[in-house]
Every structure is written in structure tokens, then in C-alpha cells.
Design an enzyme around this catalytic site. Structure first.
Site, short mmCIF file in Angstrom:
data_model
loop_
_atom_site.label_atom_id
_atom_site.label_comp_id
_atom_site.label_asym_id
_atom_site.label_seq_id
_atom_site.Cartn_x
_atom_site.Cartn_y
_atom_site.Cartn_z
CE1 TYR A 125 120.28 -18.32 38.44
CE2 TYR A 125 118.58 -19.40 39.75
CZ TYR A 125 119.87 -18.90 39.62
OH TYR A 125 120.75 -19.00 40.68
CE LYS B 106 122.66 -20.96 38.61
NZ LYS B 106 124.12 -20.71 38.65
#
Length: 251
Positions: free
Chosen positions: A165, A169
Site C-alpha cells: 500500500y 501511494k
């Protein structure tokens, strides 16, 4: 002329609240969702509140779905004023959650939605966005994608050592910058939003901020004036207070 805004992953959480807040400004909001029932239910909820909301079937990992959504928006409106790339997944954790325990398949799955999906949707919608007077693109990123914050031992991000994750990002923020460069001499502004640690399904509702608070960040970037910034990672700054609670985050 009514402003048309498409929000991906808008059937719940920050995406839903973003649609609600944008609708409150008078925009027509297009509820992008891959689950038809959830998308229609979210649209009905907003319509019951007086919003001009329309459901748009949209799976950001499916090329045919993306093309269909773009064609439908073109046929009905002929343009798009705001695109909020909100859809995102965490992918869960493998083993102890550390990089050395993470399966490549997990990283690939997360990037499919959080990075490749954003590129695919943006490219499909860009011809429609170029037809708007001054379009806005908002990519919902995260402070965990900030290299500066993640590598600062004094930052609240320091304990986080997951890979899928956060790295997705980080990539998304760079993607944002590259679109901003391409569109630098146009009226289109492209920015990344940091909603902060919000209580949503994404984190088991453990965040200390509400989804509505997180959505306010995207709404601000979606409604920037002509002299507003482009190519920034902007939003909630953990630990900030007063006028310093929101601002530009380090990349």
C-alpha cells in the site's frame, strides 16, 4: 452550466462523502462503483438528500468497464469537469506484514487498483476533461506514500514498514506530478490528496478522522480557483494544529 464530477469508488467511505460534499456545491456527481447494487444504493441515498447523483458502472481494473464509462459520460454530458480517482485497496498483509514477507502477487494486486487503475481511468477521461473550461483531477494518495515522512524517525509514519500500500501511494503521487507536468500549460490542475487516517472499511474503521473529514481534502482540490496549485501532495498533516493542520506534504 452544471459542473460534472466523476468519483471512483464512490459507493462508500471517503468516496461517498466526497460525492456528497461535491453535490452540496451544486455539482452533478457520477457515482463510480464496480458493484452495481452498492453503486445504485449509494446513488439513491444521495438523491434522497437532494443531490443530482447518477450511477456509473466502473471497475478501474477493467479496460472494457473504463471505456464504457467514458462513452456513457461522453454521450450524456459531452465533457467532464472533475475527476476524483478515489478507488483504492490495501491488499492486506502477508505474514508479519514486512517487505520480506510480502508476496509479489499482493503488491501487483494493489498496484492494479491504486496505480494502474488511476492511469487507465485518467487516460480514458482526459479527452472529456480537456473539453471542460478548467478541469480538476484529484488522486487520493496518502501520507504513508511520503518518502520524507516514512523515513523520518520522529514521524508518526516511522513504525509502518509494509510495502504494498505505501509504495503504491508513492507511485501514485509521482503519477500525479507527471500528469501535472503534461498539463502544466492548460487550465487543468492535477493534485494528490492526503485525507489522513480516516475510519473506513480500508482500515477496519480504526482511523481517528471521519470519512467526511477526509473527503474535505479532495473537495478542496476539486474546487481550486484558477490561480490554485498543481502537482502537489496536499492535505491533512498528522500532528499539525490550527493553520498548520492542512498543507503541502513532503514527497
Amino acid at each position: 452550466m452544471t459542473t460534472i464530477a466523476l468519483i471512483t469508488g464512490a459507493n462508500k467511505g471517503i468516496g461517498f462523502e466526497t460525492a456528497r460534499l461535491l453535490a452540496a456545491t451544486g455539482m452533478t456527481v457520477l457515482i463510480g462503483a464496480r458493484d452495481t447494487d452498492r453503486g445504485k444504493n449509494a446513488t439513491a441515498r444521495l438523491a434522497a438528500e437532494g443531490a443530482d447523483a447518477r450511477f456509473v458502472p466502473l471497475d478501474v481494473t477493467d479496460a472494457e468497464s473504463i471505456a464504457g464509462a467514458a462513452a456513457d459520460i461522453d454521450a450524456e454530458f459531452g465533457r467532464l469537469d472533475v475527476l476524483v480517482n478515489n478507488a483504492g485497496i490495501t491488499g492486506g498483509l502477508d505474514g508479519d506484514g514486512k517487505p520480506s514477507s510480502t508476496a509479489v502477487s499482493t503488491v501487483r494486486e494493489v498496484f492494479e487498483t491504486n496505480v494502474f487503475g488511476v492511469v487507465a481511468v485518467t487516460n480514458a477521461m482526459l479527452p472529456l476533461l480537456r473539453r471542460a473550461e478548467a478541469a480538476r483531477i484529484v488522486n487520493v494518495s496518502s501520507e504513508v506514500g511520503s518518502f520524507g515522512m516514512m523515513m523520518d524517525p520522529d514521524s508518526p509514519m516511522w513504525p509502518v514498514a509494509a510495502i504494498a500500500y505505501p509504495s503504491s501511494k508513492t507511485a501514485l503521487t509521482m503519477v500525479t506530478g507527471m500528469y501535472a507536468k503534461e498539463l502544466w500549460d492548460t487550465p487543468i490542475k492535477v493534485n494528490a490528496a492526503n485525507p489522513g487516517y480516516c475510519a473506513t472499511d480500508l482500515n477496519g474503521h480504526n482511523g481517528f478522522r471521519t470519512a467526511a473529514q477526509g473527503a474535505e481534502v479532495s473537495v478542496r482540490l476539486a474546487t481550486l480557483p484558477a490561480d490554485g496549485p498543481t502537482g502537489q501532495l496536499w492535505g491533512y498533516r498528522w500532528g499539525g494544529a490550527g493553520k498548520d493542520e492542512y498543507g503541502v506534504l513532503p514527497w
